[in-house]
Motif scaffolding. Structure first.
Motif, PDB file in Angstrom:
ATOM      1  N   ASP A 278       0.751  -1.042  -0.030  1.00  0.00           N
ATOM      2  CA  ASP A 278      -0.015   0.170   0.054  1.00  0.00           C
ATOM      3  C   ASP A 278       0.784   1.315  -0.083  1.00  0.00           C
ATOM      4  O   ASP A 278       1.669   1.443   0.769  1.00  0.00           O
ATOM      5  CB  ASP A 278      -0.870   0.104   1.250  1.00  0.00           C
ATOM      6  N   SER A 279       0.411   2.275  -0.822  1.00  0.00           N
ATOM      7  CA  SER A 279       1.240   3.336  -0.851  1.00  0.00           C
ATOM      8  C   SER A 279       0.678   4.130   0.368  1.00  0.00           C
ATOM      9  O   SER A 279      -0.380   4.092   0.634  1.00  0.00           O
ATOM     10  CB  SER A 279       0.920   4.035  -2.274  1.00  0.00           C
ATOM     11  N   MET A 280       1.614   5.032   0.805  1.00  0.00           N
ATOM     12  CA  MET A 280       1.174   5.869   2.036  1.00  0.00           C
ATOM     13  C   MET A 280       0.077   6.792   1.794  1.00  0.00           C
ATOM     14  O   MET A 280      -0.652   6.958   2.687  1.00  0.00           O
ATOM     15  CB  MET A 280       2.244   6.931   2.459  1.00  0.00           C
ATOM     16  N   VAL A 281      -0.225   7.174   0.486  1.00  0.00           N
ATOM     17  CA  VAL A 281      -1.282   7.942   0.466  1.00  0.00           C
ATOM     18  C   VAL A 281      -2.547   7.276   0.349  1.00  0.00           C
ATOM     19  O   VAL A 281      -3.708   7.906   0.567  1.00  0.00           O
ATOM     20  CB  VAL A 281      -1.312   8.814  -1.282  1.00  0.00           C
ATOM     21  N   ASN A 282      -2.551   6.217   0.494  1.00  0.00           N
ATOM     22  CA  ASN A 282      -3.778   5.296   0.378  1.00  0.00           C
ATOM     23  C   ASN A 282      -4.266   4.546   1.674  1.00  0.00           C
ATOM     24  O   ASN A 282      -5.032   3.859   1.929  1.00  0.00           O
ATOM     25  CB  ASN A 282      -3.781   3.948  -0.819  1.00  0.00           C
ATOM     26  N   LEU A 283      -3.436   5.304   2.843  1.00  0.00           N
ATOM     27  CA  LEU A 283      -3.399   4.577   4.141  1.00  0.00           C
ATOM     28  C   LEU A 283      -3.975   5.436   5.020  1.00  0.00           C
ATOM     29  O   LEU A 283      -3.727   6.779   4.906  1.00  0.00           O
ATOM     30  CB  LEU A 283      -1.909   4.036   4.507  1.00  0.00           C
ATOM     31  N   ASP A 284      -4.610   4.968   6.052  1.00  0.00           N
ATOM     32  CA  ASP A 284      -5.035   5.789   7.079  1.00  0.00           C
ATOM     33  C   ASP A 284      -4.333   5.210   8.567  1.00  0.00           C
ATOM     34  O   ASP A 284      -3.706   4.354   8.560  1.00  0.00           O
ATOM     35  CB  ASP A 284      -6.735   5.497   7.305  1.00  0.00           C
ATOM     36  N   ASP A 285      -4.521   6.022   9.563  1.00  0.00           N
ATOM     37  CA  ASP A 285      -4.125   5.586  10.867  1.00  0.00           C
ATOM     38  C   ASP A 285      -4.713   4.360  11.393  1.00  0.00           C
ATOM     39  O   ASP A 285      -5.670   4.286  11.095  1.00  0.00           O
ATOM     40  CB  ASP A 285      -4.167   6.979  11.668  1.00  0.00           C
TER      41      ASP A 285
END
Length: 435
Positions: free
Chosen positions: A111-118
């Motif tokens: 997963d790219s960071m831009v597609n992640l949540d906390d």
């Protein structure tokens, strides 16, 4: 502002004209933002359409809301900021691009960071932020100056015709590779993979009337990630003074980047860092050429006005046009009594429209390097996903323009930029220049 002609964005728009191919909408009617034809319209016509959307009392819903397909178009500055800074409501997962990346792609590439949540996003961001030490950043600024000097040497000697390939793309690519510690030998191959992986991002398919998915060059992406993962494995056993070493050896709360996470971050850094800075530099040179009064202001006090000029270039060009979010809960936009956005629905944040919001920016279509304040959203609307590379991008632009205009004060673009019609980024394919 049309960066091709230098005319205000309202010039040339034809109120009342409308068609299925994306022509300018009639006053009060809604443009079809999902139609690839809309993104092939001249910049003034698209700017006029977004201005009309900002005047609507509620966000336009694009698509079939009853059928659960489509999205709310957030086009006002305040709405984009609210969505950016309320991550518990406006979630990035499963993806910020349109459409979202398939599960098998995320499983294969990470997963790219831009597609992640906390909390996953916060964990990764802490590891990466800790790796950007003051020493590393200081070295990066010195390196930017060295790379910029070398590129201008080549421009003086060889007089290349295309600013994008000779200068605008080369600077951020070389700086990122130096920062990461990528050896010289594979760099050309990596750049080819970057270009191949991103060439169709947000671009209409020639035989189908829908937009391409960002990252269609999956084979190119795989090759690029394998290269950097191999370097990461070597750095674990033989550390060096570079970012890859810092990322794979960092221990933040018992956490460091895995090989797959390193590959995903490197892909994001290259595609996002190279593409966006490249486009901002190219648009910036043409804007200064199309506006000789602003160019004269800048050259009259290069050191004092360069920072403001760079921010205005980013605002005016807005390299990333849009990102998508998914509503985690029902939400009244703007507070109680505002438009209701329901859980599970999508919202698209149109940064370019927010950067022309008349309620925030006086004379928003003008290119004004003295604009202050300039709360543009060219690096995002704030919140946890604010661009990690914003400082680096600003430094690259300031150093390069200072080097160019100090040594080549007559530098200018020739004709308008060759733009790629995309709904994702404000991409410049080529820009002829001379001095």
């Amino acid at each position: 502002m049309d960066t091709t002609t230098g005319r205000p964005a309202s010039a040339g728009a034809r109120p009342g004209a409308t068609s299925r191919s994306g022509s300018s909408p009639a006053s009060g009617s809604a443009p079809d933002l999902a139609d690839p034809g809309f993104w092939q319209l001249p910049a003034p016509a698209r700017a006029a359409a977004f201005a009309e959307l900002r005047r609507r009392p509620t966000p336009l819903y694009v698509g079939d809301r009853a059928g659960g397909r489509g999205y709310h178009a957030l086009v006002r500055h305040a709405d984009v900021v609210e969505a950016s800074r309320t991550p518990a409501v406006f979630r990035s997962a499963p993806g910020v691009t349109t459409p979202e990346p398939p599960r098998w792609v995320r499983a294969l590439f990470g997963d790219s960071m831009v597609n992640l949540d906390d909390p996953r996003h916060a964990q990764l961001r802490r590891v990466i932020s800790r790796a950007f030490t003051p020493r590393l950043l200081s070295g990066a600024e010195d390196d930017i100056r060295r790379v910029a000097t070398r590129l201008v040497d080549v421009v003086e000697r060889d007089r290349p015709e295309d600013f994008v390939t000779a200068v605008a793309a080369e600077l951020p690519f070389q700086v990122i590779c130096n920062l990461m510690g990528i050896p010289e030998r594979p760099r050309r191959a990596i750049l080819d993979q970057v270009n191949h992986a991103s060439e169709h991002t947000g671009v209409a398919r020639p035989l189908r009337s829908r937009l391409r998915v960002p990252g269609r060059g999956l084979a190119a992406l795989a090759r690029m990630q394998l290269m950097v993962a191999a370097i990461g494995r070597r750095r674990r056993s033989a550390p060096a003074d570079d970012l890859i070493t810092a990322l794979v050896t960092a221990d933040v709360d018992g956490r460091r980047l895995t090989g797959r996470e390193l590959g995903a971050f490197f892909s994001l850094l290259l595609v996002a860092g190279v593409e966006t800075t490249r486009n901002a530099l190219a648009h910036g040179l043409h804007l200064l050429t199309a506006h000789p009064d602003q160019r004269a202001l800048l050259l009259d006090d290069l050191d004092g006005r360069l920072g403001g000029a760079v921010d205005e270039m980013v605002r005016h060009a807005t390299p990333i046009i849009q990102f998508r979010r998914t509503l985690a809960v029902d939400h009244e936009l703007g507070g109680p009594g505002g438009p209701l956005l329901r859980a599970g629905e999508k919202a698209v944040l149109f940064f370019g429209s927010a950067n022309r919001d008349e309620t925030v920016f006086a004379d928003p279509d003008a290119f004004d390097i003295m604009r202050t304040p300039n709360p543009h959203l060219g690096f995002g609307g704030g919140g946890p996903h604010y661009c990690l590379g914003a400082h680096l991008a600003r430094q690259e632009m300031k150093v390069l323009f200072r080097e160019l205009f100090t040594r080549l004060p007559g530098l200018r673009s020739v004709g308008g930029p060759d733009l790629v019609p995309s709904n994702f980024d404000n991409r410049v394919r080529s820009l002829r220049f001379t001095f």
